[in-house]
Design a protein around this motif. Structure first.
Motif, short mmCIF file in Angstrom:
data_model
loop_
_atom_site.label_atom_id
_atom_site.label_comp_id
_atom_site.label_asym_id
_atom_site.label_seq_id
_atom_site.Cartn_x
_atom_site.Cartn_y
_atom_site.Cartn_z
N ARG A 87 14.28 22.44 24.49
CA ARG A 87 14.02 23.61 25.33
C ARG A 87 14.83 24.82 24.86
N ARG A 88 16.11 24.59 24.57
CA ARG A 88 16.97 25.70 24.13
C ARG A 88 16.50 26.26 22.79
N ALA A 91 13.28 28.23 23.17
CA ALA A 91 13.57 29.49 23.86
C ALA A 91 14.23 30.49 22.92
N ALA A 92 14.93 29.99 21.92
CA ALA A 92 15.60 30.87 20.95
C ALA A 92 14.66 31.31 19.83
N TYR A 120 6.96 23.57 26.46
CA TYR A 120 7.99 24.47 25.94
C TYR A 120 7.48 25.31 24.78
#
Length: 256
Positions: A87-88, A91-92, A120
Motif C-alpha cells: 500500500r505504501r 501510494a508513493a 491499491y
C-alpha cells in the motif's frame, strides 16, 4: 524459459570460477555473509542476509518492483505482512507487477490478497510455470542460487538486469490476469487446468521426476498424481509406461 535457465546457469558457473577473486577484495566491499564474485554480481548466504539486502533495495525503490513467485500459493501470514508495504509503495507512485502460478487461483488467502493489492494499483497475473524466484527492484535483481533458496545472487550489472527484465516482460505478456473478484473453483479450473496439464505432459516427455514436475507447476505430488490419472484416462493409457509411449508418439504435449 530455457534461455533463462541456461543464462542463469552460465552466470552461476562463471561466478564460481571467479570466486577466488573475492578473497583479494577489501573487506569493506562485502559483509560476512556476502561474496563479491565479479562486477555487479554478489552472493548472499543465509536467509537473514538475503532478507536484509532485499529490504534495503525496497527501502530505496523509486520506480518499479517486479516479482515472480513460483511454488503455488503463498503462506497467508506472508501475504498479510506484505499488504501494508504494498500500500505504501503504490501510494508513493511505485509500479508493481507480480507473477504467480495458475495454481494460486484456487487459494482463498491469495485471492483475498490479490483483490486488495489490485485495488491499491498493483498488477497480478498467473502462468502455468515459469522461471525460479525473481525480484527486480529498480536496477537491482535477486535470483536464487541453490535449490533450497538459502543462497541468492544480487545483481546490479546493467546488461543482466536488462535481460532479466526482458524475460519477465515476455512471461508477463503470456500470463493471464488474476481474477480478484469472487470466482468459483470450477470456473478457475476451466480457465487454467488445460494449461497445467499441458505442462505436466511436456515435462513427463522430457523425463522430469514427479517431484521436479510438482515443484515447477506449484502443486503437491498428490495433486500431480490426480492430474496424471486424468491424462491417462483421456488418452486411454493403462499405466505410466503406456502413457509415456502415447505422449512421445504424438510428439506434442497433451491438451485437454
Amino acid at each position: 524459459m530455457r534461455e533463462l535457465a541456461t543464462h542463469l546457469g552460465l552466470l552461476a558457473e562463471e561466478a564460481a570460477q571467479q570466486a577466488t577473486r573475492a578473497a583479494a577484495l577489501p573487506e569493506t566491499e562485502a559483509g560476512p555473509d556476502e561474496q563479491v564474485v565479479g562486477p555487479g554480481v554478489r552472493y548472499l548466504h543465509g536467509l537473514s542476509s538475503i532478507s536484509t539486502a532485499i529490504n534495503e533495495a525496497l527501502g530505496a525503490v523509486r520506480r518499479e518492483i517486479l516479482t515472480a513467485q513460483p511454488d503455488g500459493a503463498r503462506p497467508s501470514a506472508v501475504l498479510k505482512e506484505a499488504l501494508e508495504s504494498v500500500r505504501r509503495q503504490i501510494a508513493a507512485g511505485i509500479s508493481m507487477r507480480t507473477l504467480y502460478q495458475h495454481t494460486t487461483r484456487f487459494d482463498e488467502a491469495t485471492k483475498d490478497y490479490v483483490r486488495t493489492v489490485t485495488e491499491y494499483g498493483a498488477q497480478v497475473r498467473t502462468l502455468e510455470e515459469f522461471f525460479d524466484r525473481l525480484i527486480i527492484v529498480d536496477d537491482v535483481a535477486f535470483i536464487s542460487a541453490n535449490e533450497e533458496r538459502t543462497t541468492a545472487i544480487s545483481i546490479t550489472e546493467p546488461t543482466i538486469i536488462r535481460f532479466l527484465r526482458d524475460t519477465f516482460d515476455k512471461a508477463w505478456d503470456r500470463a493471464k490476469p488474476f481474477p480478484f473478484v469472487p470466482l468459483h473453483a470450477a470456473k478457475a479450473a476451466d480457465e487454467v487446468v488445460p494449461a497445467i496439464r499441458e505442462s505436466i505432459s511436456r515435462l513427463l516427455v522430457e523425463g522430469y521426476s514427479d517431484k521436479a514436475i510438482a515443484r515447477r507447476i506449484g502443486i503437491s505430488e498428490r495433486s500431480l498424481q490426480a492430474h496424471i490419472a486424468a491424462i491417462k484416462q483421456e488418452l486411454g493409457a493403462l499405466n505410466r509406461l503406456q502413457l509415456g509411449y502415447l505422449l512421445g508418439r504424438n510428439e506434442t504435449t497433451y491438451v485437454l
